[in-house]
Design a protein around this motif. Structure first.
Motif, PDB file in Angstrom:
ATOM      1  N   CYS A 183       0.757  -3.289   0.791  1.00 20.70           N
ATOM      2  CA  CYS A 183      -0.690  -3.397   0.972  1.00 20.70           C
ATOM      3  C   CYS A 183      -1.293  -4.062  -0.253  1.00 20.70           C
ATOM      4  O   CYS A 183      -0.879  -3.795  -1.382  1.00 20.70           O
ATOM      5  CB  CYS A 183      -1.309  -2.031   1.236  1.00 20.70           C
ATOM      6  N   ILE A 229      -8.178  -3.791   8.770  1.00 17.41           N
ATOM      7  CA  ILE A 229      -7.147  -4.271   7.851  1.00 17.41           C
ATOM      8  C   ILE A 229      -6.391  -5.389   8.566  1.00 17.41           C
ATOM      9  O   ILE A 229      -6.089  -5.266   9.755  1.00 17.41           O
ATOM     10  CB  ILE A 229      -6.169  -3.108   7.544  1.00 17.41           C
ATOM     11  N   LEU A 266      -3.148  -7.092   9.580  1.00 12.28           N
ATOM     12  CA  LEU A 266      -1.772  -6.602   9.696  1.00 12.28           C
ATOM     13  C   LEU A 266      -0.864  -7.745  10.122  1.00 12.28           C
ATOM     14  O   LEU A 266      -1.136  -8.431  11.109  1.00 12.28           O
ATOM     15  CB  LEU A 266      -1.731  -5.460  10.730  1.00 12.28           C
ATOM     16  N   ARG A 322       0.233   0.000  13.184  1.00 12.49           N
ATOM     17  CA  ARG A 322      -1.068  -0.088  13.859  1.00 12.49           C
ATOM     18  C   ARG A 322      -1.472   1.293  14.380  1.00 12.49           C
ATOM     19  O   ARG A 322      -2.611   1.731  14.220  1.00 12.49           O
ATOM     20  CB  ARG A 322      -1.008  -1.091  15.007  1.00 12.49           C
ATOM     21  N   GLY A 372      -2.435   3.683  11.646  1.00 16.38           N
ATOM     22  CA  GLY A 372      -3.777   3.346  11.173  1.00 16.38           C
ATOM     23  C   GLY A 372      -4.855   3.860  12.117  1.00 16.38           C
ATOM     24  O   GLY A 372      -5.883   4.382  11.673  1.00 16.38           O
ATOM     25  N   CYS A 401      -6.212  -1.388  12.003  1.00 18.19           N
ATOM     26  CA  CYS A 401      -5.582  -2.672  11.675  1.00 18.19           C
ATOM     27  C   CYS A 401      -5.718  -3.629  12.847  1.00 18.19           C
ATOM     28  O   CYS A 401      -5.769  -3.205  14.000  1.00 18.19           O
ATOM     29  CB  CYS A 401      -4.086  -2.489  11.437  1.00 18.19           C
ATOM     30  N   LEU A 446      -0.179  -5.399   4.833  1.00 13.26           N
ATOM     31  CA  LEU A 446      -1.571  -5.033   5.104  1.00 13.26           C
ATOM     32  C   LEU A 446      -2.480  -5.749   4.116  1.00 13.26           C
ATOM     33  O   LEU A 446      -2.384  -5.511   2.906  1.00 13.26           O
ATOM     34  CB  LEU A 446      -1.742  -3.512   4.945  1.00 13.26           C
TER      35      LEU A 446
END
Ligand code: BES
Ligand code: MN
Ligand code: ZN
Length: 498
Positions: free
Chosen positions: A372, A388, A390, A402, A405, A412, A461
């Protein structure tokens, strides 16, 4: 935060300065409250007019006699059938904001429950919302110039309508652990560049390791040189601050089990280097270590939760300044992987410190790597502050990340990593350039990183748009660091441990 749990029985007699009751969207579009609270709804003419289920809206009433001194009805923004963990986190955050404004230090809140939130998920989410909302960054304030100290809530009682007490208690404890980790990330993010230097981050990592039983290794310039981490060294050479590579390990699996590896960009201040950034807003570049902060923080939660997996957190940390020894546009670096990189723009430094860290990660033969980084301004153009970015090479891993998240409330959105983008990185003089021009900036940055992870399942990310902000919109946040994606990382690792 003192978190307590109790059942809804005898709610009317509960002695508390403030009781919060969720208001959910009903069939008739009017508000409904969970059954047990009905006795606390004081109906008066015009009541339905200002009682609202819309997120964050609130109405409060004073009571006389025994029981809660005040009841605040807070809109959840959803009906029972569509209730999710994020709505509960935000409701709990609104409860804390209401208590702060009313200047009470203790609050009781009814936790909305629904079948869609299986088991004790609502209580875990409520604990997260409370702990997150209570975070503040005050370590550099002396109180000078403040009229009144901000009000702080120090105790919250979660009122459960159903559920087994011990399952509820462990869920609440998990929520606390994850939220405290995210708050740690927020604190590290919010420290300015002169406080959170790479050296200071390394010291913090050693302390965290001691506190939570992690193994720590912090590499300084000499060991970085021994390890041939020339890209990290190159980025740091324009600064008086020494770089670090921070490694935290949690040995929750067997000695032969391949680790899960988390990598986070720990660029403690990004001036852009010789390719200097404009002055306006440059102070926000203290947040360029947000990925690193999230990885360190996630590792503390992984240890506290006792996840039965080997997990390694790696944070390359450096400043990006423009001293007399700084790297220059056109310079070529021989990275740890042996790949040569032409540095066309010194402001694309994140991918440089990350490529050595990723190569180091690959050497440990991991099961998967998730990195990230506040990597590109382009992700802010593409997705704004709502998701975010991805990207990844392994569709199953991308799906997992995903979903983690979504469950954690850190959403994402995937961007493609098609081979056609690789052309943009071709260099005249070296194996690759560090920038691919204006088109698809987030994708070409990830394409650069892909060269270094090779065949290892990997997800990236890009958190440049989501790691920090003005604190509006989400009640459990404040202006400053958001700690994103700490919750996502912990959730992903936990799921891999099941
Ligand atoms: N740290 C920045 C990315 C960034 C931008 C983070 C906005 C947070 C908010 C990164 O190091 C950077 O400068 N990226 C450049 C890359 C470009 C030179 C190819 C960018 O995005 O402009
Ligand atoms: Mn930069
Ligand atoms: Zn940067």
């Amino acid at each position: 935060m003192d978190l307590r749990l109790q059942s809804a029985e005898g709610l009317e007699a509960l002695s508390t300065p403030l009781l919060a009751v969720p208001v959910l969207k009903g069939d008739d579009d009017l508000a409904i409250t969970p059954g047990e609270a009905d006795g606390l709804v004081v109906r008066s003419p015009g009541w339905e007019g200002d009682l609202s289920w819309r997120a964050g809206r609130r109405v409060s009433v004073y009571r006389s006699g025994d029981g809660p001194a005040r009841v605040v009805y807070i809109g959840v923004g959803k009906g029972l059938d569509e209730l999710d963990a994020e709505a509960v986190r935000r409701y709990a955050g609104s409860v804390i904001r209401a208590a702060e404004e009313m200047r009470v230090g203790t609050v009781a809140l009814l936790v909305p429950e629904s079948a869609a939130l299986h088991g004790t998920a609502a209580h875990r989410a409520a604990a997260e919302g409370i702990v997150l909302a209570s975070w503040r960054f005050r370590e550099l304030k002396t109180g000078v110039g403040e009229e009144e100290a901000p009000s702080a809530v120090t105790a919250a009682t979660l009122i459960a309508l159903s559920g087994d007490p011990s399952a509820l208690a462990s869920s609440v404890e998990e929520g606390r652990i994850v939220a405290e980790a995210e708050n740690l990330a927020r604190t590290l993010q919010s420290r300015p560049g002169n406080v959170a230097t790479p050296t200071a981050l390394g010291m913090v990592a050693l302390q965290l390791a001691e506190e939570h039983g992690l193994r720590a290794d912090v590499l300084g310039p000499d060991r970085l040189a021994e390890e041939r981490m020339n890209a990290i060294l190159a980025v740091s050479q324009g600064s008086a601050q020494e770089p670090r590579l921070i490694v935290l390990s949690h040995d929750g699996g067997g000695p032969q089990d391949p680790p899960l590896i988390l990598v986070g960009k720990g660029l403690t201040f990004d001036a852009g280097g010789i390719s200097l950034k404009p002055a306006s807003g440059m102070e926000d570049m203290k947040f360029d270590m947000s990925g690193g902060a999230a990885v360190l923080a996630a590792m503390t939660a992984v240890a506290r939760l006792g996840v039965p997996r080997n997990v390694v957190g790696i944070v390359p940390s450096s400043e990006n300044l423009l001293g007399a020894s700084a790297i220059k546009p056109g310079d070529v670096i021989r990275t740890r992987a042996g790949i040569t990189v032409e540095v066309v723009n010194t402001d694309a430094e994140g991918r440089l410190i990350l490529c050595d860290a990723l190569d180091y990660a690959v050497e440990q033969k991991p099961e998967a790597i998730v990195d990230c980084a506040t990597l590109t301004g382009a992700v802010v153009i593409g997705l704004g502050h709502q998701a975010i970015g991805l990207l990844g090479t392994n569709p199953a891993l991308v799906d997992e990340v995903r979903e983690a998240g979504a469950a954690a409330g850190e959403r994402c959105w995937e961007l493609p990593l098609w081979p056609e983008y690789r052309k943009q990185l071709e260099s005249e003089t070296a194996d690759v350039k560090n920038v691919g021009g204006r088109p698809a900036g987030t994708i070409t940055a990830a394409t650069f990183l892909r060269e270094f992870v090779k065949e290892v399942p990997w997800a990236h990310l890009d958190i440049a748009g989501t790691a920090y902000g003005d604190g509006n919109d989400v009640p459990y946040r404040r202006k400053g660091g958001y700690g994103v994606p700490t919750r996502l990382l912990v959730e992903w690792v936990r799921r891999r441990g099941e």
